[in-house]
Structure formats: C-alpha cells, structure tokens
Scaffold this motif. Structure first.
Motif, mmCIF file in Angstrom:
data_model
loop_
_atom_site.group_PDB
_atom_site.id
_atom_site.type_symbol
_atom_site.label_atom_id
_atom_site.label_comp_id
_atom_site.label_asym_id
_atom_site.label_seq_id
_atom_site.Cartn_x
_atom_site.Cartn_y
_atom_site.Cartn_z
ATOM 1 N N LEU A 209 0.951 -1.182 0.010
ATOM 2 C CA LEU A 209 -0.016 -0.046 0.310
ATOM 3 C C LEU A 209 0.800 1.252 0.019
ATOM 4 O O LEU A 209 1.909 1.245 0.514
ATOM 5 C CB LEU A 209 -0.823 -0.007 1.132
ATOM 6 C CG LEU A 209 -2.055 -0.922 1.182
ATOM 7 C CD1 LEU A 209 -2.903 -0.930 2.558
ATOM 8 C CD2 LEU A 209 -2.961 -0.869 0.086
ATOM 9 N N PRO A 210 0.252 2.290 -0.370
ATOM 10 C CA PRO A 210 0.794 3.718 -0.372
ATOM 11 C C PRO A 210 1.287 3.940 1.053
ATOM 12 O O PRO A 210 0.515 3.759 1.950
ATOM 13 C CB PRO A 210 0.039 4.708 -1.009
ATOM 14 C CG PRO A 210 -1.022 3.935 -1.937
ATOM 15 C CD PRO A 210 -1.073 2.441 -1.224
ATOM 16 N N LEU A 213 -1.461 5.596 3.472
ATOM 17 C CA LEU A 213 -2.494 4.328 3.815
ATOM 18 C C LEU A 213 -1.884 3.689 4.904
ATOM 19 O O LEU A 213 -2.552 3.017 5.945
ATOM 20 C CB LEU A 213 -2.995 3.786 2.806
ATOM 21 C CG LEU A 213 -3.927 4.349 1.871
ATOM 22 C CD1 LEU A 213 -4.430 3.345 0.765
ATOM 23 C CD2 LEU A 213 -5.263 5.000 2.307
ATOM 24 N N GLY A 347 -6.375 -2.895 -7.599
ATOM 25 C CA GLY A 347 -6.137 -2.280 -6.312
ATOM 26 C C GLY A 347 -6.428 -3.528 -5.332
ATOM 27 O O GLY A 347 -6.719 -4.461 -5.417
ATOM 28 N N ASN A 360 -6.832 0.900 -1.955
ATOM 29 C CA ASN A 360 -6.047 1.590 -2.979
ATOM 30 C C ASN A 360 -6.443 0.979 -4.220
ATOM 31 O O ASN A 360 -6.158 -0.077 -4.542
ATOM 32 C CB ASN A 360 -4.495 1.511 -2.853
ATOM 33 C CG ASN A 360 -3.933 2.344 -3.792
ATOM 34 O OD1 ASN A 360 -4.387 3.493 -4.113
ATOM 35 N ND2 ASN A 360 -2.616 1.693 -4.467
ATOM 36 N N MET A 367 -5.074 4.938 -9.606
ATOM 37 C CA MET A 367 -5.389 4.374 -8.355
ATOM 38 C C MET A 367 -5.879 5.611 -7.486
ATOM 39 O O MET A 367 -5.463 6.752 -7.431
ATOM 40 C CB MET A 367 -4.257 3.763 -7.628
ATOM 41 C CG MET A 367 -3.711 2.663 -8.586
ATOM 42 S SD MET A 367 -5.158 1.360 -9.113
ATOM 43 C CE MET A 367 -5.065 0.510 -7.679
ATOM 44 N N MET A 369 -6.970 6.464 -3.149
ATOM 45 C CA MET A 369 -6.862 5.846 -1.938
ATOM 46 C C MET A 369 -8.117 6.287 -1.116
ATOM 47 O O MET A 369 -8.527 7.419 -1.328
ATOM 48 C CB MET A 369 -5.702 6.759 -1.413
ATOM 49 C CG MET A 369 -4.273 6.223 -1.756
ATOM 50 S SD MET A 369 -2.917 6.794 -0.830
ATOM 51 C CE MET A 369 -3.176 8.671 -1.539
ATOM 52 N N SER A 371 -10.265 5.794 2.798
ATOM 53 C CA SER A 371 -10.079 5.179 3.943
ATOM 54 C C SER A 371 -11.562 4.911 4.755
ATOM 55 O O SER A 371 -12.304 5.734 4.447
ATOM 56 C CB SER A 371 -8.924 5.711 4.839
ATOM 57 O OG SER A 371 -9.391 6.940 4.901
#
Length: 625
Positions: A209-210, A213, A347, A360, A367, A369, A371
């Motif tokens: 994940l990035p 995140l 993703g 993601n 892509m 993100m 949450s």
C-alpha cells in the motif's frame, strides 16, 4: 469424449469450472470434473471474521454442489497425491482419474522460512478448520486466564502475537482487538491486561500500500491497542513465546501469517517452479512443460510483458485468469485461436476491524486512496460481486445478513443500526389494523361498483372531456339525480376542496397524464374499458391484501403491494394526507410481521422447503438458506 479435470475448489478452480460449464453447455462430448478434498468452497479472505467471532462459522463456506447445481460440472471429493503427466492421470489412494486437459488450482499453504519451532508452535489461518481452531483457542485462553492466579501465567495466556503484517495478519489482529473487548466483558477481565502484537520482519506493515495508507493503518491499530513491531528478526518460536533477537515475547497464542508457498502436491510435481513452489506458465497460462496443463490462482508464476515481478497471489488474479483458461481450453477443443493473459489489477482493500479499512483501488494507471467507511463499502461491494458470480442471490443474501443485519455488538461498518431487531409481536396490532383499513376501503368502493359498474371514481376525469358542464353532469348523476346540474357540480367542487390532496411534483404529473391519456381516456374524453378494469382490479386488490394482512399470510408481499397502491394513488393526485400513514405502516410491516399469530408461521416454511426443490430455482440460486 474430452475430459477436463480441475484440481482444487478454491477461487480459481471454481471460477474456471463455471466458465467452462458455460462454454461447453451444449457440447455433449466434453466432461468437466472438479476434484477437491472438501465438499465446500472456502472464502479464504474472510477467515479472520470467523476466527474472531464476527460472523458465524458457515459464513465462509459455500457447498460445491450448490455452486454447480444444474451445471455441467461433476464434483468429486478426493485427495490427489500424484499426477502422472505422461499418462495424463491423477492418482489418489483409492482410484485414478484420466484427463485430456488439467487445470491446477490447489492453492498455497503457509511457509515458515525454516525458523525453528514456527510450524510446530504456531496457529495458522489458511483454512476453515484453522479459523475454527483459532477461535476456540482465543476463547479458551480468556476462560483459563479468568481463573489463573499466577500473574506471569495469566499474562502469557492473555498475550496474542500475530507474526506477519501483510493483509491477513493486519485484518486478523484488527478483528482480534474487537473480539478482545467482547471476551473481556464476558470473562470480567480488564482490557489493559490483554496484549495484542503484530510483528513482521519487513520494515513496514502492508508494504504493497502507499505510505499514506500505511500510516493510517498504523494509527488505527494503535487506537485499538495493538502493538506493531517491524524489522523484527524472528529467530525462534516455542510453545510459550516468540523470540525476536534478544527479546522474548511470552504468549501462549501465536498465529503465523508471514508468508505462503505452493501446496504439498505442487511441490512434488515434475514441472518448472519458481517463487516458493509456483508453476511457471506461458502467456496462455499453460505449464511451460505440458501444453494441456493450465495453472490458475496462487499457483501461477507468470511475469507479464513489461513487468518485473510475477502476478500477485491474490483473488483478483484468479478472477482474471479463470476466463482466459476457459477460453483457451475451449479454443483448443474447437480449433480457435487462444488468448494471452493480460492482467489489469484494480487495487487492494484491507479491513482493520469491522468499522475501518483502507483501500487503494481504481484503474491500473489511476489509483485512488480511500479509508474508513468508503474503503469498507468498496470491500463489501467487491465481495458481493464475487459471491453473485459464484452462488447468485442465495450467497449475496446470506452475506448481507451476517455482515449488516444479524451482527452482534455493532461489529459492522454501518454499526448496529440495521441489526436492531424487536420482537415481531409488537407489530401484530398494527398489521391487523392496517389490514382492516384497506379491507374496509375496498368493500366501500366495491358496493359503489356493484351499484353502478360504469361509474369511474378512482381515475380523474379527462381534461379532454367535451366541456365542463358535461363533466359536472356526470358527477352529478352519481351524487343525486334530483339536484340540478349547476348546484351538484358546485357541491362536488366543494367536497374536493374539503379533502386536500398530497402535492405531486410536476414531472410525475406529466408522466401520469401521458400514461392515462394512452390507456384510460378516449379521444372525446370518455373512459376506456381498461379504466373500468383497472378500477375494479384496484378495489379487489385493496380487499385481497387487506384480508391477507389480517390473517398474516404473505405479509411481506402484501405490505409491499399496499405501498405500491398508495404510491399509485398519490401519483394520480387523489391521495389524501392520511395516505402517508398507510405508506409508513406498510414499510413497518414488511419485515416478518406475519410470523406472529399469522399463517406465514406455517405456510412460508412449507413453501420454502418445496421452492428449493425446483431445478430452475436451484440453478439460479433463487432461494435463501
């Protein structure tokens, strides 16, 4: 006869079998067989919910025979121990199976990287049985700790270590944090005594994940009271602790989620393998050693053109590989060109407990993100989409029940708002009263129809009537023949003004006017025969559904029907404000009010039992369990 054998009832095997069954539906010269040692398909991505008691145990299982009901797939329960590629034979302890095309989808198993004691002293989470075993272990530790007087032993029993901070480990420890709160209340234990640890040898959790995140995930875990240990040099695991270099973490429950490798069977096959027992394939997903052997799901080792790494071991890989394999086998049988596998992944999504998640997702080149609520919404949507492709309405319905409506302790991303249920007997008076009101309204109108069958009173007069006077005269005849036309028309107008109608938006009025012009009005403004039929049908419907509500038979259907009738009356511009009460009551009665002192209590179980036996119903999964 061409024999296609699929080995493994995981995501890849099930999806490929369904695709093959569809392609060879009308071909009697093809036989499709799926072999697995279990009679059910396991939703591996949802095991953490069972292990931490969020969903019931059967929520992660789908019977294979249910999945392939009415389809051209034979399900065989057996455990294959050897594959002879030369003779094209699968061998188990009791028999042999011949194939012309083989699809290997046996999946993976946990790998322990040769760390001493890891396999012997750890729980895993890679099967339905693993999830049940872990749930029992967690509850048992709380029960024993509640009676333990030795502080050190009590602390060890209340310490839980998850080794591996990838998707499985993070999702599991998040669920365990919520399960902890439930068990602490049940066993009268202070939550501060419970230690939850997730450890990984990598420098960060959820490395795919990035960074943004990952930071959110770490923050969420911290808020839930979970310790995160990264760059952990795990050297040994014993029955009482995890040893990380010089540090020893005492715990009697250690869960290993640190990595996977190919199944035992794949490891013994005489085929090219790379990356922890994954079978090397070409772009058609054929084994590079045997062109009639295809590989699906986690067993694939294939590096797409322009990429540096092989396709990931994730569900979407199986979902995209299955139709390619089915196409290529069908193409080979029918002498058509094959397709190359060109995956485009959309993703990843991770839930951290039942209320929070990170995702993601998007297109391969774009892509997004997410949450919190939206991430969990996306995860549930994708899960339901997959379940619909596998078992249609049946499994989607059960998924919604255990994820949204039958949850305990508000463990759902919508909290407990949808799961607050009251006993149905409180609705009994309302059901009978609403049924009586519809029945009395219908009977009153029925006598008017019997008295004058040509009189239309449920449909407004056409604006194309010859003139206002003639329209008024028609109304006058229905009220009193002894009164002159002018005074009667005035009386009718005053009566309409006395009962104010619910306002109707202009665009709905326009649609209704067009509909009535088409079906209910003649060119001279008179009513059509269809108008009389419609009015009679509406009156009979009011009587019928009123009776059904009173006796509690087909209550949900009757409630929906009364709502529909109320909306139709409102759209016509003739609904009084009390219609709002009818509509609200109809909504309240949909949810099983007929099961209390009503015939639904007896009739619906009988109908459900026989409904499920209808082949087309089972074929399209149009039933609930």
């Amino acid at each position: 006869m061409k024999r296609i054998v699929l080995l493994g009832g995981g995501y890849g095997g099930v999806l490929t079998a369904k695709k093959l069954a569809k392609k060879f539906k009308k071909n009697s010269d093809v036989e499709i067989t799926l072999i697995d040692r279990n009679p059910y398909h396991t939703l591996l991505t949802e095991l953490h919910e069972v292990a931490a008691n969020r969903t019931p145990e059967d929520a992660v299982k789908i019977e294979l025979k249910k999945i392939f009901e009415g389809q051209k797939v034979q399900v065989v329960l057996d455990e294959i121990r050897h594959i002879d590629f030369t003779s094209k034979t699968l061998e188990s302890r009791k028999t042999k199976y011949k194939y012309d095309y083989l699809v290997i989808g046996t999946g993976c198993k946990p790998t322990f990287f040769g760390i001493p004691g890891a396999e012997e002293n750890s729980f895993t989470l890679w099967s339905y049985e693993d999830a049940i075993r872990l749930k029992e272990q967690i509850r048992e530790m709380f029960g024993e700790a509640a009676k333990e007087i030795d502080p050190a032993i009590r602390k060890s029993k209340l310490s839980f270590v998850v080794v591996g901070a990838g998707f499985t480990g993070v999702e599991l420890v998040g669920e365990m944090a919520e399960f902890r709160d439930e068990l602490c209340k049940e066993f009268f234990i202070d939550p501060k005594e419970v230690r939850l640890v997730v450890a990984d040898m990598a420098p960060k959790i959820l490395p795919i994940l990035p960074g943004k995140l990952i930071a959110k995930s770490e923050k969420r875990l911290a808020r839930m009271g979970v310790e995160v240990i990264t760059s952990a040099k795990i050297t040994r695991v014993d029955s009482q602790a995890v040893i990380m270099g010089d540090e020893r973490i005492p715990a009697q429950t250690i869960v290993w989620t640190a990595g996977v490798e190919g199944s035992d069977l794949v490891g013994t096959l005489d085929v090219q393998q790379q990356g922890r027992k994954r079978i090397v394939t070409n772009d058609k997903l054929q084994s590079v050693d045997h062109e009639n052997v295809y590989v699906v799901g986690d067993n694939i080792f294939y590096i797409p053109e322009g990429e540096e790494r092989p396709v990931p071991q994730m569900v979407e890989n199986a979902e995209q590989a299955a139709p390619v394999i089915a196409h290529n086998i069908h193409a080979d049988v029918t002498n058509q060109p094959k397709k190359s596998y060109k995956p485009g992944f959309h993703g990843t999504m991770v839930c951290i407990g039942s209320h929070y998640g990170v995702a993601n997702v998007g297109l391969p080149n774009r892509m997004f993100m997410m949450s919190g609520f939206m991430a969990l919404f996306a995860k549930h949507f994708i899960n339901m989409f997959y379940l619909f492709t596998v078992a249609g309405f049946n499994k989607v319905w059960s998924y919604m029940m255990h994820e949204f409506f039958h949850v305990h302790n508000r463990r759902s991303f919508v909290g407990g708002h949808f799961s607050k249920r009251s006993p149905n007997f409180w609705l009994l008076p309302l059901r009978i009263y609403v049924g009586y009101m519809w029945l009395s309204e219908g009977l009153e109108k029925l006598w008017k129809i019997i008295d004058n069958p040509s009189r239309i009173f449920l449909i407004p007069a056409s604006p194309q009537a010859a003139d206002a006077t003639s329209a008024a005269s028609q109304a006058v005849d229905a009220v009193a023949k002894t009164v002159d036309a002018q005074s009667a028309a005035s009386a009718v107008t005053n009566a309409k003004d006395a009962v104010e109608a619910l306002p109707v938006p202009h665009f709905i009025t326009s649609i209704m006017n067009g509909f009535m012009d088409l079906f209910f009005y003649q060119s001279n403004g008179d009513y059509t025969v269809l108008a009389k039929v419609f009015q009679t049908g509406m009156v009979l419907a009011e009587i019928t559904f009123g009776i059904l509500l009173i006796i509690g038979l087909f209550t949900a259907l009757s409630s929906v029907a009364t709502i529909a009738m109320g909306i139709m009356i409102w759209c016509s511009g003739m609904a009084p404000y009390e219609m709002l009460w009818y509509l609200a009551a109809g909504v309240a009665l949909i949810g099983g009010s007929g099961s209390v002192f009503g015939l639904d209590y007896y009739v619906l179980p009988w109908l459900k039992k026989h409904w499920k036996r209808i082949p087309i119903v089972r074929r399209w999964y149009l039933y609930t369990d």
